[in-house]
Scaffold this motif. Structure first.
Motif, PDB file in Angstrom:
ATOM      1  N   ASN A  95     -58.634  33.006  30.658  1.00  0.00           N
ATOM      2  CA  ASN A  95     -58.390  33.825  31.423  1.00  0.00           C
ATOM      3  C   ASN A  95     -58.944  33.813  32.698  1.00  0.00           C
ATOM      4  OD1 ASN A  95     -60.742  34.626  30.681  1.00  0.00           O
ATOM      5  ND2 ASN A  95     -60.613  36.732  30.294  1.00  0.00           N
ATOM      6  N   GLU A  96     -60.105  32.831  32.811  1.00  0.00           N
ATOM      7  CA  GLU A  96     -60.695  32.410  33.978  1.00  0.00           C
ATOM      8  C   GLU A  96     -59.978  31.262  34.800  1.00  0.00           C
ATOM      9  OE1 GLU A  96     -64.813  31.517  33.210  1.00  0.00           O
ATOM     10  OE2 GLU A  96     -65.327  33.301  32.550  1.00  0.00           O
ATOM     11  N   THR A  97     -58.884  30.718  33.987  1.00  0.00           N
ATOM     12  CA  THR A  97     -58.285  29.654  34.730  1.00  0.00           C
ATOM     13  C   THR A  97     -56.827  30.008  35.516  1.00  0.00           C
ATOM     14  OG1 THR A  97     -57.391  28.975  32.669  1.00  0.00           O
ATOM     15  CG2 THR A  97     -59.494  27.947  33.557  1.00  0.00           C
ATOM     16  N   VAL A  98     -56.589  31.193  35.586  1.00  0.00           N
ATOM     17  CA  VAL A  98     -55.341  31.299  36.365  1.00  0.00           C
ATOM     18  C   VAL A  98     -55.747  31.456  37.761  1.00  0.00           C
ATOM     19  CG1 VAL A  98     -53.755  33.267  36.775  1.00  0.00           C
ATOM     20  CG2 VAL A  98     -55.055  33.409  34.791  1.00  0.00           C
ATOM     21  N   PRO A  99     -54.920  30.447  38.399  1.00  0.00           N
ATOM     22  CA  PRO A  99     -55.310  30.061  39.780  1.00  0.00           C
ATOM     23  C   PRO A  99     -54.862  31.098  40.934  1.00  0.00           C
ATOM     24  CG  PRO A  99     -53.524  28.852  39.018  1.00  0.00           C
ATOM     25  CD  PRO A  99     -53.885  29.632  38.008  1.00  0.00           C
ATOM     26  N   ARG A 100     -55.528  31.766  41.638  1.00  0.00           N
ATOM     27  CA  ARG A 100     -55.623  32.450  42.726  1.00  0.00           C
ATOM     28  C   ARG A 100     -56.362  32.267  43.981  1.00  0.00           C
ATOM     29  NH1 ARG A 100     -56.625  35.737  38.050  1.00  0.00           N
ATOM     30  NH2 ARG A 100     -54.922  37.088  37.591  1.00  0.00           N
ATOM     31  N   ILE A 101     -55.471  32.210  45.204  1.00  0.00           N
ATOM     32  CA  ILE A 101     -56.268  31.892  46.494  1.00  0.00           C
ATOM     33  C   ILE A 101     -57.173  33.280  46.596  1.00  0.00           C
ATOM     34  CG2 ILE A 101     -55.762  31.633  48.950  1.00  0.00           C
ATOM     35  CD1 ILE A 101     -53.039  30.411  48.178  1.00  0.00           C
TER      36      ILE A 101
ATOM     37  N   TYR B 145     -60.487  24.338  29.968  1.00  0.00           N
ATOM     38  CA  TYR B 145     -59.197  24.641  30.497  1.00  0.00           C
ATOM     39  C   TYR B 145     -59.312  24.691  32.038  1.00  0.00           C
ATOM     40  CZ  TYR B 145     -58.122  26.702  26.169  1.00  0.00           C
ATOM     41  OH  TYR B 145     -58.338  27.061  24.518  1.00  0.00           O
ATOM     42  N   THR B 146     -58.386  24.220  32.900  1.00  0.00           N
ATOM     43  CA  THR B 146     -58.199  24.244  34.140  1.00  0.00           C
ATOM     44  C   THR B 146     -56.724  24.820  34.414  1.00  0.00           C
ATOM     45  OG1 THR B 146     -58.499  23.225  36.336  1.00  0.00           O
ATOM     46  CG2 THR B 146     -57.555  21.799  34.710  1.00  0.00           C
ATOM     47  N   GLY B 147     -56.652  25.654  35.427  1.00  0.00           N
ATOM     48  CA  GLY B 147     -55.399  26.135  35.988  1.00  0.00           C
ATOM     49  C   GLY B 147     -54.843  25.431  37.284  1.00  0.00           C
ATOM     50  N   VAL B 148     -53.509  25.053  37.381  1.00  0.00           N
ATOM     51  CA  VAL B 148     -53.063  24.655  38.543  1.00  0.00           C
ATOM     52  C   VAL B 148     -51.699  25.438  39.072  1.00  0.00           C
ATOM     53  CG1 VAL B 148     -51.864  22.572  39.623  1.00  0.00           C
ATOM     54  CG2 VAL B 148     -53.797  22.225  37.900  1.00  0.00           C
TER      55      VAL B 148
ATOM     56  N   PRO C 276     -47.793  37.432  36.327  1.00  0.00           N
ATOM     57  CA  PRO C 276     -47.141  38.096  37.241  1.00  0.00           C
ATOM     58  C   PRO C 276     -47.752  37.867  38.698  1.00  0.00           C
ATOM     59  CG  PRO C 276     -48.466  39.667  36.080  1.00  0.00           C
ATOM     60  CD  PRO C 276     -48.265  38.189  35.275  1.00  0.00           C
ATOM     61  N   ASP C 277     -49.029  37.692  38.722  1.00  0.00           N
ATOM     62  CA  ASP C 277     -49.785  37.606  39.974  1.00  0.00           C
ATOM     63  C   ASP C 277     -49.764  36.290  40.738  1.00  0.00           C
ATOM     64  OD1 ASP C 277     -51.029  40.195  39.577  1.00  0.00           O
ATOM     65  OD2 ASP C 277     -52.748  39.079  38.707  1.00  0.00           O
ATOM     66  N   VAL C 278     -49.289  35.182  40.070  1.00  0.00           N
ATOM     67  CA  VAL C 278     -49.251  34.016  40.608  1.00  0.00           C
ATOM     68  C   VAL C 278     -47.646  33.321  40.576  1.00  0.00           C
ATOM     69  CG1 VAL C 278     -51.596  33.463  40.829  1.00  0.00           C
ATOM     70  CG2 VAL C 278     -50.138  32.399  38.684  1.00  0.00           C
ATOM     71  N   ASP C 279     -46.801  34.218  39.796  1.00  0.00           N
ATOM     72  CA  ASP C 279     -45.558  33.643  39.494  1.00  0.00           C
ATOM     73  C   ASP C 279     -45.767  32.534  38.441  1.00  0.00           C
ATOM     74  OD1 ASP C 279     -42.923  33.917  39.290  1.00  0.00           O
ATOM     75  OD2 ASP C 279     -42.549  32.651  41.269  1.00  0.00           O
ATOM     76  N   GLY C 280     -46.547  32.208  37.651  1.00  0.00           N
ATOM     77  CA  GLY C 280     -46.695  31.034  36.829  1.00  0.00           C
ATOM     78  C   GLY C 280     -47.642  30.092  37.364  1.00  0.00           C
ATOM     79  N   TYR C 281     -48.087  29.312  36.422  1.00  0.00           N
ATOM     80  CA  TYR C 281     -49.024  28.025  36.760  1.00  0.00           C
ATOM     81  C   TYR C 281     -49.216  27.289  35.493  1.00  0.00           C
ATOM     82  CZ  TYR C 281     -52.703  30.358  33.630  1.00  0.00           C
ATOM     83  OH  TYR C 281     -53.283  30.853  32.543  1.00  0.00           O
TER      84      TYR C 281
ATOM     85  N   PHE D  66     -55.542  15.282  26.997  1.00  0.00           N
ATOM     86  CA  PHE D  66     -55.246  16.226  27.866  1.00  0.00           C
ATOM     87  C   PHE D  66     -53.540  16.877  27.468  1.00  0.00           C
ATOM     88  CE2 PHE D  66     -58.261  15.990  31.208  1.00  0.00           C
ATOM     89  CZ  PHE D  66     -58.578  14.391  30.952  1.00  0.00           C
ATOM     90  N   THR D  67     -53.355  18.085  27.556  1.00  0.00           N
ATOM     91  CA  THR D  67     -52.308  18.747  27.309  1.00  0.00           C
ATOM     92  C   THR D  67     -52.013  19.772  28.384  1.00  0.00           C
ATOM     93  OG1 THR D  67     -52.906  20.349  25.861  1.00  0.00           O
ATOM     94  CG2 THR D  67     -52.277  18.603  24.848  1.00  0.00           C
ATOM     95  N   VAL D  68     -50.708  19.750  28.788  1.00  0.00           N
ATOM     96  CA  VAL D  68     -50.326  20.577  29.814  1.00  0.00           C
ATOM     97  C   VAL D  68     -49.264  21.700  29.469  1.00  0.00           C
ATOM     98  CG1 VAL D  68     -48.719  18.986  30.660  1.00  0.00           C
ATOM     99  CG2 VAL D  68     -49.416  20.819  32.495  1.00  0.00           C
ATOM    100  N   ALA D  69     -49.335  22.717  29.728  1.00  0.00           N
ATOM    101  CA  ALA D  69     -48.409  23.524  29.229  1.00  0.00           C
ATOM    102  C   ALA D  69     -47.830  24.776  30.576  1.00  0.00           C
ATOM    103  CB  ALA D  69     -48.700  24.488  28.220  1.00  0.00           C
ATOM    104  N   TRP D  70     -46.732  25.288  30.518  1.00  0.00           N
ATOM    105  CA  TRP D  70     -46.498  26.390  31.544  1.00  0.00           C
ATOM    106  C   TRP D  70     -46.875  27.721  31.080  1.00  0.00           C
ATOM    107  CZ3 TRP D  70     -45.308  26.990  36.548  1.00  0.00           C
ATOM    108  CH2 TRP D  70     -44.798  28.197  36.879  1.00  0.00           C
ATOM    109  N   LYS D  71     -47.618  28.248  31.911  1.00  0.00           N
ATOM    110  CA  LYS D  71     -48.110  29.920  31.603  1.00  0.00           C
ATOM    111  C   LYS D  71     -47.539  30.878  32.622  1.00  0.00           C
ATOM    112  CE  LYS D  71     -50.593  28.612  28.174  1.00  0.00           C
ATOM    113  NZ  LYS D  71     -50.296  28.928  26.840  1.00  0.00           N
ATOM    114  N   SER D  72     -47.056  31.992  32.165  1.00  0.00           N
ATOM    115  CA  SER D  72     -46.530  33.069  33.063  1.00  0.00           C
ATOM    116  C   SER D  72     -47.520  33.964  33.336  1.00  0.00           C
ATOM    117  CB  SER D  72     -45.351  33.709  32.376  1.00  0.00           C
ATOM    118  OG  SER D  72     -44.492  32.961  31.820  1.00  0.00           O
TER     119      SER D  72
END
Length: 225
Positions: A218-224, A164-167, A107-112, A99-105
């Motif tokens: 692009n399917e792993t940008v987490p949104r409620i 991928y998974t987004g948190v 605008p909709d979620v203020d980063g994840y 596994f690797t983890v990275a910070w992604k910017s």
């Protein structure tokens, strides 16, 4: 008178000679007959020999080549069936993956945080469970809730293939939250060997969420939702 006797004697001698010749001819006829029949014997033997040679010729050819061919085919299938398929078709365990983890910017979620999973060298496995188990720390408040985004079931991981998974660590407004430097991920909730990853920066965590696994970033940008 003497002349007649001589003539009669001559006739008797000739008659005897004729009888002798006839007897000799009669005695020779079986041999001649046998001799006459002898050419037929080689012809019959040749035919019989031919019949004998044909089955024997066919028998080794058919008997030897067919089983040998069948044996080779089965051997090939056996080799193929007994080839190295270690890990093929199995469900991925957390310890099967890197596994690797990275910070992604965004605008909709203020980063994840984007987590990438890849099968270890020599491993082929499937992500059968759509959503990973993700948490910050061991408390219930740090467990990320699934939001049902993305998702492919199952995802095959081998070689260079990745999922991928987004948190999103904080989904609330304000400054409330707890800070963590690591994130814990497992393929399933009951996985006995979860992985702990160091975050690229300290995260403030409050009501975190996590997406499903996907091969599309692009399917792993987490949104409620």
């Amino acid at each position: 008178m003497r002349s007649r006797l001589a003539a009669r004697s001559t006739r008797l001698v000739l008659a005897a000679a004729a009888v002798t010749a006839l007897a000799a001819t009669t005695a020779c006829e079986p041999e001649d007959s046998a001799d006459a029949g002898s050419p037929a014997a080689p012809s019959s033997a040749s035919s019989g020999g031919g019949g004998s040679e044909t089955p024997s010729g066919d028998s080794p050819s058919t008997g030897a080549s067919t089983p040998a061919g069948g044996s080779d085919d089965k051997g090939d299938k056996g080799d193929s069936g007994s080839g190295d398929k270690s890990g093929y078709g199995q469900s991925c365990g957390t310890n099967d993956l890197d596994f690797t983890v990275a910070w992604k910017s965004d605008p909709d979620v203020d980063g994840y945080y984007q987590i990438t999973a890849k099968a270890k060298s020599g491993i082929t496995c499937y992500l059968d469970v759509n959503t990973p188990s993700v948490s910050f720390g061991s408390g219930r408040d740090g467990v990320a809730s699934p939001v049902g985004q993305g998702g492919e079931d199952p995802i095959k991981l081998t070689g260079s293939a990745v999922a991928y998974t987004g948190v999103d660590a904080k989904t609330t407004d304000g400054d409330a939250g707890t800070q963590f430097e690591n994130i814990i991920i497992a393929v399933t909730e009951d996985d006995p060997d979860p992985a702990e990853l160091e975050l690229p920066d300290t995260a403030t965590v409050d009501k975190p969420i996590v997406t499903n696994w996907s091969t599309q970033r692009n399917e792993t940008v987490p949104r409620i939702i």
